[in-house]
Design an enzyme around this catalytic site. Structure first.
Site, PDB file in Angstrom:
ATOM      1  N   GLU A  11      -9.193  -1.222  -1.641  1.00 17.51           N
ATOM      2  CA  GLU A  11      -9.739   0.127  -1.487  1.00 17.51           C
ATOM      3  C   GLU A  11     -11.011   0.128  -0.641  1.00 17.51           C
ATOM      4  O   GLU A  11     -11.223   1.041   0.163  1.00 17.51           O
ATOM      5  CB  GLU A  11      -9.990   0.771  -2.857  1.00 17.51           C
ATOM      6  CG  GLU A  11      -8.722   1.001  -3.660  1.00 17.51           C
ATOM      7  CD  GLU A  11      -7.668   1.826  -2.924  1.00 17.51           C
ATOM      8  OE1 GLU A  11      -8.025   2.796  -2.217  1.00 17.51           O
ATOM      9  OE2 GLU A  11      -6.478   1.498  -3.048  1.00 17.51           O
ATOM     10  N   CYS A  40       0.843  -1.190   0.000  1.00 23.55           N
ATOM     11  CA  CYS A  40       0.000   0.000   0.000  1.00 23.55           C
ATOM     12  C   CYS A  40       0.881   1.244   0.000  1.00 23.55           C
ATOM     13  O   CYS A  40       1.926   1.274   0.661  1.00 23.55           O
ATOM     14  CB  CYS A  40      -0.883  -0.003   1.247  1.00 23.55           C
ATOM     15  SG  CYS A  40      -2.061   1.357   1.324  1.00 23.55           S
TER      16      CYS A  40
END
Length: 107
Positions: free
Chosen positions: A74, A31
């Site tokens: 997400e 990430c």
């Protein structure tokens, strides 16, 4: 998190939720919020999500493989979850580079 949906040319401003998930994939995930960190994460192989465009119109979009992984990643952020919360374990740079994490999958 917004962005261009792969291959569709659609810009969405908000993912709402996963409508359908099937199959399973297990692999490295990272990430931008945690640079240099990678973990082994299981995600669905196929996902259909509901989203809204910039005008607030709701639509559905499907993805498989990496796209399905990104949708789920997400959506987790919307719930305050980061990949380290769902990772089976973190991966070393060596495991990531040489792919030795795959050996666990084959056993």
């Amino acid at each position: 998190h917004g962005g261009a949906a792969e291959g569709h040319g659609v810009i969405f401003s908000q993912l709402i939720r996963a409508e359908f998930c099937s199959g399973e994939q297990n692999g490295p995930e990272g990430c931008l919020s945690l640079p240099g960190e990678w973990g082994l994460v299981t995600r669905p192989m196929e996902v259909r999500v509901r989203a809204q465009d910039r005008e607030g119109k709701t639509f559905e979009l499907s993805g498989t493989g990496l796209t399905a992984r990104a949708f789920c990643h997400e959506l987790d952020h919307l719930d305050g979850v980061v990949f380290t919360d769902v990772a089976e374990r973190m991966l070393s740079d060596e495991e990531l580079e040489n792919g030795s994490w795959r050996e666990e999958e084959e056993q």
